[in-house]
Design a protein around this motif. Structure first.
Motif, mmCIF file in Angstrom:
data_model
loop_
_atom_site.group_PDB
_atom_site.id
_atom_site.type_symbol
_atom_site.label_atom_id
_atom_site.label_comp_id
_atom_site.label_asym_id
_atom_site.label_seq_id
_atom_site.Cartn_x
_atom_site.Cartn_y
_atom_site.Cartn_z
ATOM 1 N N GLN A 251 -5.044 6.966 -50.701
ATOM 2 C CA GLN A 251 -6.295 7.514 -51.221
ATOM 3 C C GLN A 251 -6.285 7.787 -52.720
ATOM 4 O OE1 GLN A 251 -8.197 10.533 -48.699
ATOM 5 N NE2 GLN A 251 -6.607 10.172 -47.168
ATOM 6 N N ARG A 252 -5.124 7.915 -53.318
ATOM 7 C CA ARG A 252 -5.044 8.196 -54.750
ATOM 8 C C ARG A 252 -4.943 6.913 -55.555
ATOM 9 N NH1 ARG A 252 -0.856 13.355 -55.354
ATOM 10 N NH2 ARG A 252 -2.092 14.846 -54.102
ATOM 11 N N LEU A 253 -5.486 6.929 -56.765
ATOM 12 C CA LEU A 253 -5.292 5.825 -57.687
ATOM 13 C C LEU A 253 -3.907 5.956 -58.314
ATOM 14 C CD1 LEU A 253 -8.822 5.867 -59.332
ATOM 15 C CD2 LEU A 253 -7.915 4.124 -57.790
ATOM 16 N N ARG A 254 -3.210 4.841 -58.457
ATOM 17 C CA ARG A 254 -1.805 4.880 -58.845
ATOM 18 C C ARG A 254 -1.593 5.103 -60.342
ATOM 19 N NH1 ARG A 254 0.222 -0.521 -55.528
ATOM 20 N NH2 ARG A 254 -0.442 0.185 -53.436
ATOM 21 N N GLY A 255 -2.447 4.517 -61.171
ATOM 22 C CA GLY A 255 -2.231 4.549 -62.610
ATOM 23 C C GLY A 255 -3.185 5.481 -63.329
ATOM 24 N N THR A 256 -3.213 5.361 -64.662
ATOM 25 C CA THR A 256 -4.131 6.155 -65.469
ATOM 26 C C THR A 256 -5.566 5.823 -65.089
ATOM 27 O OG1 THR A 256 -2.544 6.171 -67.284
ATOM 28 C CG2 THR A 256 -4.843 6.681 -67.823
ATOM 29 N N HIS A 257 -6.382 6.856 -64.854
ATOM 30 C CA HIS A 257 -7.740 6.613 -64.389
ATOM 31 C C HIS A 257 -8.642 7.804 -64.716
ATOM 32 C CE1 HIS A 257 -5.740 8.859 -61.141
ATOM 33 N NE2 HIS A 257 -6.922 9.426 -60.945
ATOM 34 N N PRO A 258 -9.933 7.553 -64.866
ATOM 35 C CA PRO A 258 -10.885 8.661 -64.936
ATOM 36 C C PRO A 258 -11.207 9.152 -63.533
ATOM 37 C CG PRO A 258 -12.053 6.593 -65.111
ATOM 38 C CD PRO A 258 -10.585 6.246 -65.016
ATOM 39 N N ARG A 259 -11.823 10.301 -63.426
ATOM 40 C CA ARG A 259 -12.304 10.785 -62.138
ATOM 41 C C ARG A 259 -13.573 10.018 -61.764
ATOM 42 N NH1 ARG A 259 -8.192 13.048 -59.981
ATOM 43 N NH2 ARG A 259 -9.560 14.110 -58.469
ATOM 44 N N GLY A 260 -13.825 9.878 -60.460
ATOM 45 C CA GLY A 260 -15.020 9.203 -59.977
ATOM 46 C C GLY A 260 -15.914 10.173 -59.236
ATOM 47 N N TYR A 261 -17.249 10.031 -59.405
ATOM 48 C CA TYR A 261 -18.188 11.040 -58.919
ATOM 49 C C TYR A 261 -19.357 10.423 -58.137
ATOM 50 C CZ TYR A 261 -15.731 13.984 -62.293
ATOM 51 O OH TYR A 261 -14.768 14.666 -62.994
#
Length: 400
Positions: A251-261
């Protein structure tokens, strides 16, 4: 993933989840934040506020998205990355450059490429039937897999209903079901509880069910998971280091990422759905990538680097796709859409929506390409049009 927005009879490529949000209303106050610009060959931030940057800033300050990212390749081959807004509405940090996002229905194009590679290897017949590969899977309630071809799955002309219309029926589902796991057979079985929308081949209509079945066919033929086939046939050869197929339950994104809404009601705040289970998309919408790497994929595809000539020709043989987007002329090939550019010529792309993220993208035969990602599903048709307009500007009005 697809959606119905506005007129329920019109099918669009945006997700069913986005459709529910669009039906709700525009989120009240626009959120503003810092923007950044970088040349990808130098990694330096700062520089001119060109047309793409102005449009990206507008996606935040005018359309109300929390954040936006873009990757653009001009006619001269220069590559640029852009950001606008904030990565996290709580901490208000800038959006990271070329960060990971969920790419939703762009996954369909990857799946189509794998199917067409297998066609080129003589392992799948484009005009063979679903029943041949998946005996008994599409049967009952008026459905007959012996009358639906693999080509019709990839071209969205099968007449099969969309499982989204069964599984996501109210705005709160965007949040309540974001962590639910869906096996591919559960998705197909949900779709088949509705009757066929039309006889196979009669017309075009977007349905995620088509590409889940395409993924199941790949697995039947190769006896390997569809995610593994996409990885070995596309992701690794193109050296897409930040593009991946999430594992079961991941469920988590593995790398650098912004939050999603997501926002689900008139005047409602953005709700963080960054951690979610993408299995609801599977072969129709599960992949994670970055703007740069998604653009690299479409550059390779349009440039003929992934398929043999016969399969490339099949990929780009189109049918009219009314309602694919709210504006513009689109035609649909096999897992990819053709768009007539207002500045002349045409471009190919797909785009995708899933909880937290929307991406839109186009690539031209002469080497121009652009990907725009926003960190929230649109809550109005105007927001969707603004994202598409930003991609268009990158190809038609941003120079080289």
């Amino acid at each position: 993933m697809p959606a119905k927005t506005g007129d329920p009879a019109r099918r669009r490529r945006t997700t069913r989840m986005a459709a529910v949000a669009v039906a709700a209303a525009v989120v009240g106050a626009a959120l503003t934040g810092p923007s950044a610009f970088a040349d990808s060959d130098s990694g330096r931030h700062g520089g001119p506020r060109d047309a793409v940057q102005r449009h990206l800033d507008g996606l935040v300050s005018e359309s109300g998205f929390p954040g936006a990212l873009a990757s653009v390749r001009g006619a001269g081959g220069r590559e640029r990355d852009y950001t606008a807004g904030v990565s996290d509405l709580q901490k208000r940090r800038p959006v990271p450059r070329d960060a990971q996002v969920r790419i939703g229905s762009n996954t369909k194009t990857f799946t189509a490429v794998v199917v067409l590679q297998l066609v080129g290897e003589g392992r799948i017949d484009l005009d063979g039937t679903v029943e041949h590969h998946l005996p008994g899977v599409v049967r009952g309630n008026g459905h007959d897999g012996s009358k639906i071809t693999v080509r019709q799955l990839l071209q969205q002309t099968s007449g099969l209903p969309d499982y989204d219309d069964v599984l996501f029926t109210k705005p709160q589902d965007l949040i309540d079901k974001s962590r639910s796991y869906y096996g591919p057979r559960r998705l197909v079985d949900a779709a088949l509880t509705n009757t066929p929308h039309f006889p196979p081949g009669e017309r075009w209509e977007y349905s995620n069910t088509n590409f889940v079945l395409a993924g199941l066919i790949v697995e039947q033929v190769t006896e390997r998971p569809i995610g593994e086939e996409i990885t070995n046939r596309i992701i690794r050869p193109l050296k897409l280091r930040d593009t991946y197929w999430p594992g079961v339950g991941e469920q988590r994104l593995r790398g650098t990422h912004p939050r999603g809404y997501v926002a689900v009601a008139p005047g409602a705040p953005w709700v963080d759905v960054t951690e979610m289970d993408p299995s609801l998309g599977w072969a129709a919408g599960q992949l994670v990538s970055t703007p740069d790497e998604l653009r690299t994929f479409f550059d390779a595809l349009v440039g003929g680097k992934l398929l043999k000539p016969a399969q490339q020709a099949a990929l780009m043989t189109t049918v009219p796709a009314p309602g694919f987007e709210p504006a513009g002329q689109y035609a649909y090939g096999l897992g990819v859409a053709r768009y007539e550019l207002p500045c002349g010529g045409y471009a190919w792309g797909h785009g995708g929506d899933i909880q937290g993220f929307q991406t839109r993208n186009l690539a031209t035969p002469d080497g121009r390409s652009a990907v725009v990602a926003v960190t929230g599903l649109p809550t109005s048709e105007q927001m969707l049009v603004a994202v598409n307009k930003t991609v268009e500007t990158a190809l038609c009005g941003a120079g080289s």
